[in-house]
Design an enzyme around this catalytic site. Structure first.
Site, PDB file in Angstrom:
ATOM      1  N   GLU A 213       0.362  -1.311   0.079  1.00  0.00           N
ATOM      2  CA  GLU A 213      -0.082   0.341  -0.020  1.00  0.00           C
ATOM      3  C   GLU A 213       1.046   1.107   0.482  1.00  0.00           C
ATOM      4  O   GLU A 213       0.779   2.132   0.457  1.00  0.00           O
ATOM      5  CB  GLU A 213      -0.898  -0.093   1.192  1.00  0.00           C
ATOM      6  CG  GLU A 213      -1.565  -0.761   1.325  1.00  0.00           C
ATOM      7  CD  GLU A 213      -2.898  -0.949  -0.262  1.00  0.00           C
ATOM      8  OE1 GLU A 213      -3.133  -0.336  -0.953  1.00  0.00           O
ATOM      9  OE2 GLU A 213      -2.878  -2.447  -0.230  1.00  0.00           O
ATOM     10  N   GLY A 214       2.072   0.859  -0.958  1.00  0.00           N
ATOM     11  CA  GLY A 214       2.988   2.151  -0.703  1.00  0.00           C
ATOM     12  C   GLY A 214       4.074   2.235   0.523  1.00  0.00           C
ATOM     13  O   GLY A 214       3.841   2.358   1.363  1.00  0.00           O
TER      14      GLY A 214
END
Length: 594
Positions: A440-441
């Protein structure tokens, strides 16, 4: 073997004492959510997490998912657990009642998420990804798509995914190659390969709804040319039930360090029929609705695993006999003292505890802001809450997963050599937690998002939503005789944060590499200061309750706050020095010398 008991006492303290959760019922749409309703639901969430999900956590890790002829089978017990989870209504807790959801406040939902992550993170990935898909579709889908797909996502009969990453592009989604060809009837043919797709294929639900980023034939280059499409595993028959295969297949599953019972898939789309979600070439806007939800949830994953690890470490430290206390025998009736008497073990346990309880408070603070953003009747309050959530989303994701990984390592360290052995369960928490800093980054990307986007946005208005309440609290309490020992260290950290903020803004404007070099240290500086603020507030609350504290809960809360400001908050001194040092030493280093 590790065990888990939901920390309901502390959860209720954070929700009702720190965040004044009794006020939720004053918000439009939340009138029924009084403590009389919230408490028993938290109790029931604890039961399914303790009695159903946690018992299959270690076995799920050891068995993992099986892949054969394109079919993925989850470990033994997962299908039965998912059925109980779905039938209990847990997939619908935070969803819109218009589509069959229960409409619970986010500040309560975050606590339930934490329990699930503590009990069995791999299991939690399946409904967690579905909720992210629900959020994106709810925010950007057409009425027809929402009416068709949301009720089944909400009740858990179908599940969802997000399909972003391709073999050649992760963070830089502008490079993606998946194609979407219009069919002329409102549908599109989707062709391409996506990797690292959590819950991309499994045997828990009747259908899997993929949200896929792809390019239209005339799309502009880069991220401005990305669209989002809904692509079901099975096409729907006229009666709305799953029918023929839609050209969606799983090519393989990854063999991973952790979360082994969560299927991580290579997904192939071969002329799969899909439908546009949102506007053409505006897919990133729709996908970020999902990703921001997921980033907060990933932060809670770090918190949940840290809590489970802490419980195991404390139990072991009380039971493990080894050596004698440095100041003399503490348990003469035993051949040795339990290791909890030793200063270094206490250092690890208190660091662990301070991280967990501080992180829970921060997650709850952001959860309350989301409730205000979505439900408060005053537009100005909603706007301020939205700005606060925007600022704190990368902080929650990065800080709570960094602290979670540190904490699970501390928990394993308390066990010594036994922590390295699988049967105790502590090493699984470390392995499971490690991915949270990546997906998610990555946390480095979160830091860049904070300094590059969130700080300068709206001429710095986002940051004021954090600075103003902290500054007001310090000004009101710094001279307080009881609170001084907590607020004065916070005040010093806050001054350093303000100075570092000005430095990042100045240097980053002149040279973006300077902001990039400072980003990770700056995010942690802001995050630890935020925890310092929350610990000072918790100290204030608990100091007032010491005369009515039969179980010692508030004494322990004050003592942990004292440990935080004396032993953890001083990290901000070093972080400040590193931010102010600039990036010259790293950026001037000869690339050939690496």
């Amino acid at each position: 073997m590790a065990s888990y008991t939901a920390p309901l006492r502390d959860m209720r303290y954070v929700l009702f004492d720190l965040m004044e959760g009794d006020g939720l019922a004053s918000l439009p749409g939340f009138e029924d959510f009084t403590r009389d309703l919230i408490d028993p639901v938290l109790d029931e969430a604890a039961k399914i997490c303790e009695q159903v999900l946690h018992p299959i956590n270690r076995s799920g890790d050891e068995e993992g998912c099986a892949f054969e002829n394109g079919v993925v089978r989850t470990p033994k017990g997962f299908r039965e657990a998912y059925t109980l989870f779905r039938e209990g209504g847990w997939t619908s807790i935070s969803c819109d009642p218009a589509h069959g959801g229960q409409g619970w406040p986010k500040s309560v939902g975050i606590l339930i998420e934490e329990m699930i992550c503590s009990a069995n993170l791999s299991f939690g990935m399946y409904p967690g990804l579905s909720h992210g898909a629900y959020v994106a579709l709810h925010a950007h889908g057409s009425d027809e798509l929402k009416d068709t797909y949301l009720p089944k996502l909400v009740d858990g009969t179908w599940s969802g995914t997000m399909c972003l990453t391709e073999p050649h592009c992760g963070t830089d989604l502008g490079l993606l190659r998946t194609k979407a060809i219009p069919e002329g009837d409102g549908s599109y043919k989707i062709t391409g390969t996506k990797i690292f797709i959590s819950a991309g294929e499994h045997d828990l639900t009747e259908n899997i709804i993929h949200l896929v980023l792809a390019r239209l034939p005339d799309a502009p280059k880069g991220v401005k040319g990305i669209s989002l499409f809904l692509v079901p595993k099975y096409r729907l028959k006229e009666d709305g039930t799953p029918g023929a295969s839609n050209g969606v297949s799983c090519g393989s599953i990854e063999h991973k360090m952790g979360i082994k019972a969560s299927s991580t898939c290579v997904m192939n789309f071969d002329d799969s029929i899909g439908w546009l979600v949102g506007e053409p070439n505006k897919g990133m806007r729709a996908m970020f609705a999902m990703m921001n939800t997921e980033r907060l949830s990933v932060g809670v994953q770090g918190l949940g695993l840290a809590e489970a690890s802490y419980q195991g470490a404390v139990t072991y430290a009380r039971e493990r006999l080894q050596g004698r206390a440095l100041t003399g025998v503490k348990h003469p009736d035993k051949p040795a003292d339990p290791i909890i008497v030793h200063p270094d073990v206490r250092r690890m346990l208190l660091t662990h505890r301070a991280y967990v309880e501080g992180s829970r408070a921060l997650a709850a603070w952001v959860g309350r802001a989301i409730d205000h953003e979505e439900h408060h009747p005053d537009p100005a309050v909603r706007a301020e809450a939205e700005e606060f959530v925007a600022l704190m989303t990368p902080v929650v994701k990065a800080l709570l997963t960094d602290l979670g990984f540190e904490a699970t390592n501390l928990g394993m360290q308390v066990f010594g050599g036994h922590g390295f052995i699988r049967e105790h369960g502590m090493e699984q928490y470390v392995r499971d937690c490690r991915i949270a800093q990546i997906y998610e980054g990555t946390n480095g990307i979160q830091a860049l998002d904070l300094v590059g986007r969130k700080l300068p946005a709206h001429a710095g208005r986002n940051l004021r939503r954090f600075f103003h309440p902290v500054s007001a609290f310090i000004e009101a309490k710094v001279e307080d005789e009881q609170l001084g020992e907590f607020v004065q260290p916070l005040a010093k950290a806050f001054v350093r944060l303000q100075q570092a903020t000005a430095q990042v803004a100045r240097a980053g404007m002149a040279n973006p590499d300077e902001a990039g070099a400072a980003a990770t240290d700056y995010l942690r500086l802001l995050g630890l200061t935020a925890l310092g603020y929350l610990w000072a507030k918790m100290a204030e609350i608990s100091l007032a309750k010491l005369n009515d504290d039969p179980d010692g809960f508030h004494r322990a809360k004050v003592a942990t706050a004292r440990f935080y400001v004396e032993r953890v908050l001083p990290q901000t001194n070093a972080l400040f020095a590193m931010v102010m040092a600039g990036g010259k030493s790293m950026m001037d280093f000869d690339e050939a010398a690496f």
